[in-house]
Structures are given as C-alpha cells and as structure tokens.
Design an enzyme around this catalytic site. Structure first.
Site, PDB file in Angstrom:
ATOM      1  N   TYR A  61       0.832  -1.223   0.000  1.00 55.74           N
ATOM      2  CA  TYR A  61       0.000   0.000   0.000  1.00 55.74           C
ATOM      3  C   TYR A  61       0.860   1.264   0.000  1.00 55.74           C
ATOM      4  O   TYR A  61       0.446   2.312  -0.490  1.00 55.74           O
ATOM      5  CB  TYR A  61      -1.019  -0.027   1.155  1.00 55.74           C
ATOM      6  N   LYS A 100     -15.910   0.633   7.525  1.00 55.94           N
ATOM      7  CA  LYS A 100     -16.338   0.393   8.899  1.00 55.94           C
ATOM      8  C   LYS A 100     -15.759  -0.954   9.330  1.00 55.94           C
ATOM      9  O   LYS A 100     -15.479  -1.777   8.442  1.00 55.94           O
ATOM     10  CB  LYS A 100     -17.863   0.415   9.050  1.00 55.94           C
TER      11      LYS A 100
END
Ligand SMILES: NC(=O)C1=CN([C@@H]2O[C@H](COP(=O)(O)OP(=O)(O)OC[C@H]3O[C@@H](n4cnc5c(N)ncnc54)[C@H](OP(=O)(O)O)[C@@H]3O)[C@@H](O)[C@H]2O)C=CC1
Ligand SMILES: O=C1CO[C@H](CO)[C@@H](O)[C@@H]1O
Length: 328
Positions: A61, A100
């Site tokens: 990432y 979430k």
C-alpha cells in the site's frame, strides 16, 4: 475539461471481498477514475487489477500512496489495519474513505480525525447506510417531526459464522468480534437518530479467544428514550430496524443498513411505503458524496461527521468493556 471537472483518481487498498464489490460501484460513478489497487502481493494486485479494469497494481500500500496521481484512497483491509493505512494515506496527502469499523478504538479514530484536519484532507468512515436515499428521507421526516419525538429505536444484525479464530470475523488480531463488524451498523443507526447515549447496558457472550460473539445493548437517553440493539456471530437475526415516535413509526426492511423499502405509519393514517431501486450495489451514494466534498475542499461530510464516527466507537468500546471482551 478543466481540473475541477476531471475525474478524481482513486486507489484501493485491499483485494478482499468488499473491495471486489465496491470497485464495480466506483466504476459506475462518472466523477471517478479507478487508477490503482494495492495488495500484500504483486500477483494478487495484478489479478484484481485485470479482473476489475484497473491500470496500476502495487505490491504494497505504501507504493500506492507514493503514486502522485492517486487523489483518494479507499481502505478495505480488516479493521485492525485501518488506523495504520489511513494515517499513512493522510500523511501522503491523500483523501481517505475508510471502511467500517473505522478503527478498533475511539482513540485511534480521534487521532485520524486530528491528522485529517491538520493535513486539510477529506476523511470519512464508509458508513454507506447514511447515504442511502431512503435513510436520507428518514432523517428528513424525523427532523420535520412527522413521527413526533423519537422514543425508541430498534435495530439488529447477525448471522451464524462457524468459530475459527484465524478468520477475519473472529480473529482478535484483525479486529474480530460481532460488535465491530456487525453491531457498528445498529449503533451508528441509533446515534443517527438519538445521538450519543447517556448510559449503556449490555448482555452477551464471548468466543473462546475472548472477542464478543453476541450481545444485546440497551442505550439510555434522557427522559426514558432508548435504543435496543443486537448483534451476533452465533445466531441469525433479522436485519430490520424500527424508529418509533410519539406520532408514528418508521419500519425499514431487511437489511436496514441498505434499505430498499421503508414504511411510514403515522397514527390514524394509512401506512405509506417508500421504495428504492438501488444504484449498483448501493455504495455509489457514498462514493458521490466523497467526490462532492473533496471537490468542495471539505474535510468531512455533514452526513457522517468525524464527531459521530468517534462517538459510535466510544459506544462500541463501552459495550465491549461491559462484556469484558478482548479488543485487538
Ligand atoms: N461496507 C460493507 O458493506 C462491508 C464492509 N466491510 C469492511 O471491509 C473491511 C474488509 O472486509 P472484507 O473485505 O470482508 O475482508 P477480506 O478478508 O475479504 O479482505 C481484506 C483484505 O485486506 C487485505 N489485508 C488483510 N490483512 C491485511 C493487513 N494486515 N494489512 C493490510 N491489508 C490486509 C487482504 O488483501 P491482500 O491479501 O490483497 O493484501 C485481504 O484480502 C472490514 O473492515 C469490514 O468491516 C466488509 C464487508 C462489507
Ligand atoms: O458490513 C458488512 C455488511 O454485510 C456483510 C454481510 O452481509 C458483513 O459481513 C459486513 O461486514
């Protein structure tokens, strides 16, 4: 086309289940160009990129965050990795939409909020329910007083998942447990309608590794108003919700976190049914909201504020503490 009209270029961190669904909704939004994806391996990144028509694939990432062409990062790793990836993204001056449960604790959420404000970057929990048009209509009719004073809210979400301490939903190291994964929807729903509770009662059970397996929450509000919320990884529950006020009530069909039907019953009148034909899988509404706010130079959405994200995690944290559950 000037810069303001050019599509925002998005990068996706993760090649997991929800990333594979949301990427197709990202492709549906004209303001968005899906530019990059990252995985922990080059092979998975390239496979995902090929399957979902994404031009750039990264094996880490951090490489995606170093790509100067990426404007917005969508984080869809397990909850326990959200804080690290979101903090790195904000420090790389990216705007962030983070799945979430936003973080594992309210303190971590607060840190991210402070960082986003410091860096002047947009940051939002991907609580997609808030942007569903029926939920927007529910909020409007409640604030217009159509069902009177809201006295009680009920909402549940649960399904039985065989216990496996290495699977994301159960693994403490990945932020496992019913409340963070499923209960966050009922808790966020209650906060949306009644705000942060003044007290919490909780009853439930723990898995062998100490994460919460199931629970019932009673959130207390002034003058007897309350919310009754359940979440479970051990038993199947209807994912319905009901909001009752002094003049009437609103029922949302299963699943209430992505409703397609809502019935408004005002005392003395015929029930009125509102139906929605979902755009894509239902994530497009929140994706458009991110584009709107980023383009306006805002750091948060008024429909899913930073304060609410932090407050919801405070409530979840208090419930987990009440259960004696292991967190992380
Ligand atoms: N909004 C919604 O409707 C839904 C939201 N979610 C939320 O999305 C998140 C992911 O859930 P889901 O897609 O089901 O999970 P998955 O396990 O299917 O996918 C998670 C992916 O994240 C990557 N990953 C795993 N561990 C790490 C790590 N330690 N650091 C960085 N990346 C990691 C992996 O991709 P790779 O191997 O390529 O690195 C993995 O495939 C959760 O927070 C969950 O609550 C989940 C389902 C629905
Ligand atoms: O957010 C979610 C929505 O629904 C899924 C199941 O249907 C969950 O697993 C998930 O975490």
């Amino acid at each position: 086309m000037n810069d303001r009209d050019a599509p925002l270029r998005w990068g996706i961190v993760s090649t997991g289940a929800i990333a594979a669904t949301v990427v197709e909704d990202l492709h549906r939004v004209t303001e968005i160009e899906v530019l990059a994806v990252s995985s922990r391996t080059q092979t998975r990144a390239e496979e995902f990129a090929a399957r979902h028509r994404i031009p750039r694939a990264y094996a880490d990432y951090r490489l995606l965050l170093a790509d100067p062409d990426v404007d917005v990062v969508y984080i869809a790793t397990p909850h326990a990795a959200h804080h690290e990836v979101a903090a790195a993204a904000l420090l790389a001056d990216k705007h962030v939409l983070c799945e979430k449960a936003f973080t594992v604790t309210a303190e971590q959420a607060r840190e991210l909020v402070d960082l986003a404000r410091e860096r002047g970057r947009f940051l939002m929990e991907a609580m997609w329910t808030r942007f569903n048009p029926l939920i927007r209509r529910l909020r409007d009719l409640v604030s217009d007083g159509v069902i009177g004073d809201v006295r009680t809210v009920s909402a549940d979400f649960g399904f039985a998942v065989p216990y496996d301490p290495t699977a994301r939903l159960w693994d403490a190291a990945q932020g496992g447990g019913a409340l963070l994964d499923l209960g966050v929807y009922p808790v966020s729903f209650a906060h949306m309608l009644l705000g942060e509770p003044t007290g919490i009662e909780v009853h439930g059970s723990l898995a062998p590794n100490g994460v919460d397996a199931e629970s019932g929450l009673l959130l207390r509000y002034p003058a007897g108003a309350h919310a009754m919320l359940r979440s479970s990884l051990t038993a199947s529950l209807h994912a319905r919700a009901c909001v009752s006020g002094t003049l009437g009530r609103v029922d949302l069909t299963d699943p209430f976190f992505r409703p397609t039907e809502m019935t408004v019953t005002v005392h003395g009148a015929e029930p009125v049914v509102h139906r929605l034909e979902l755009d894509g899988a239902g994530y497009t509404y929140q994706l458009r909201e991110v584009c709107l706010r980023v383009r306006a130079g805002e750091v948060e959405s008024p429909h899913q504020t930073h304060a609410e994200t932090v407050a919801v995690l405070r409530t979840v944290g208090a419930a987990l503490a009440g259960l004696g559950a292991r967190v992380g």
